[in-house]
Design an enzyme around this catalytic site. Structure first.
Site, PDB file in Angstrom:
ATOM      1  N   ASP A  31      60.085  42.806  72.010  1.00 25.64           N
ATOM      2  CA  ASP A  31      60.820  41.986  70.738  1.00 25.64           C
ATOM      3  C   ASP A  31      62.186  42.015  70.729  1.00 25.64           C
ATOM      4  OD1 ASP A  31      57.861  41.593  70.608  1.00 25.64           O
ATOM      5  OD2 ASP A  31      58.081  41.960  68.514  1.00 25.64           O
TER       6      ASP A  31
ATOM      7  N   HIS B 204      59.708  34.465  69.214  1.00 31.52           N
ATOM      8  CA  HIS B 204      59.896  35.565  68.359  1.00 31.52           C
ATOM      9  C   HIS B 204      60.121  34.907  66.983  1.00 31.52           C
ATOM     10  CE1 HIS B 204      59.392  39.345  66.242  1.00 31.52           C
ATOM     11  NE2 HIS B 204      60.649  39.500  66.348  1.00 31.52           N
TER      12      HIS B 204
ATOM     13  N   HIS C 279      65.143  36.233  61.857  1.00 31.59           N
ATOM     14  CA  HIS C 279      64.431  37.365  61.940  1.00 31.59           C
ATOM     15  C   HIS C 279      64.179  37.370  60.384  1.00 31.59           C
ATOM     16  CE1 HIS C 279      62.693  41.035  62.786  1.00 31.59           C
ATOM     17  NE2 HIS C 279      62.652  40.578  64.066  1.00 31.59           N
TER      18      HIS C 279
ATOM     19  N   HIS D 173      60.671  46.886  72.055  1.00 37.20           N
ATOM     20  CA  HIS D 173      61.731  45.907  71.862  1.00 37.20           C
ATOM     21  C   HIS D 173      62.914  46.506  72.696  1.00 37.20           C
ATOM     22  CE1 HIS D 173      59.678  47.105  68.088  1.00 37.20           C
ATOM     23  NE2 HIS D 173      60.215  46.002  67.599  1.00 37.20           N
TER      24      HIS D 173
END
Ligand SMILES: [Zn+2]
Length: 208
Positions: free
Chosen positions: A10, A61, A65, A154
């Site tokens: 991610d 994603h 964020h 990640h």
């Protein structure tokens, strides 16, 4: 018993760490799925081309964020639409969506259904954002590495991370792939995973 597992990354693409993660995957002969942040994808389109060229999958994603439990349905919808438009412009049609921190609400599920996206969480958290030693991450993942496992890692330093680089995630790839193979488990991109997948963070609470 043989089975499949999915390695997922991610928060990228990142110009420094994503190529190194892909190098490590290539050395290990493994393919993975990258849940990208759309504006970063727009900034580094060559990294997405390389992902596809090397047999990895590009997935969505977010655009921004942010936690979905602090967003309205309209905000979640707008974020997904804007992000998908960026990816579409770059020539990537994505099928899988992991919400930031894996936090999924009823609105997330409705937006996903409307956009034809499959929500994908994880079963096995590397907790690589903590910046801990590789052998501890491998030890933790060994407890939950079984057929159908979806491993969270990640390839960028995301919001809330306690580390300043992803070197240990790069170093995690080889031992993780060998541990999986020693159990007759083959790492595949998410499109090759059979059966039902988790849709969210197992606790549905924010880690990173
Ligand atoms: Zn994230």
């Amino acid at each position: 018993m043989s089975g499949r597992v999915a390695l997922t990354f991610d928060d990228g693409p990142d110009p420094v760490w994503t190529p190194r993660v892909m190098d490590a995957l290539a050395d290990a002969g493994a393919r993975a799925t990258f849940f990208v942040v759309a504006p970063l994808a727009g900034r580094y389109p060559g990294l997405l081309r390389r992902m596809v060229g090397e047999g990895h999958e590009v997935a969505f994603h977010c655009n921004r964020h942010a936690r979905h439990d602090r967003m309205t349905a309209a905000e979640i919808q707008a974020d997904a639409r804007e992000g998908l438009e960026i990816l579409d412009t770059l020539g990537h049609r994505v099928h899988d969506w992991r919400a930031p921190w894996g936090v999924v609400t009823g609105d997330t599920a409705r937006v996903a259904e409307g956009l034809g996206l499959r929500l994908v969480g994880w079963t096995a958290d590397s907790e690589d954002w903590r910046g801990g030693p590789v052998d501890e991450m491998v030890g933790g993942l060994a407890q939950v590495m079984e057929a159908g496992a979806v491993v969270l890692m990640h390839d960028a330093v995301g919001p809330g991370a306690l580390r300043d680089g992803c070197g240990r995630t790069v170093d995690l790839v080889a031992p993780l792939v060998s541990m999986a193979r020693s159990r007759d488990l083959t790492p595949v991109p998410l499109g090759g995973m059979p059966g039902r997948l988790p849709v969210r963070n197992p606790g549905n609470v924010a880690g990173v």
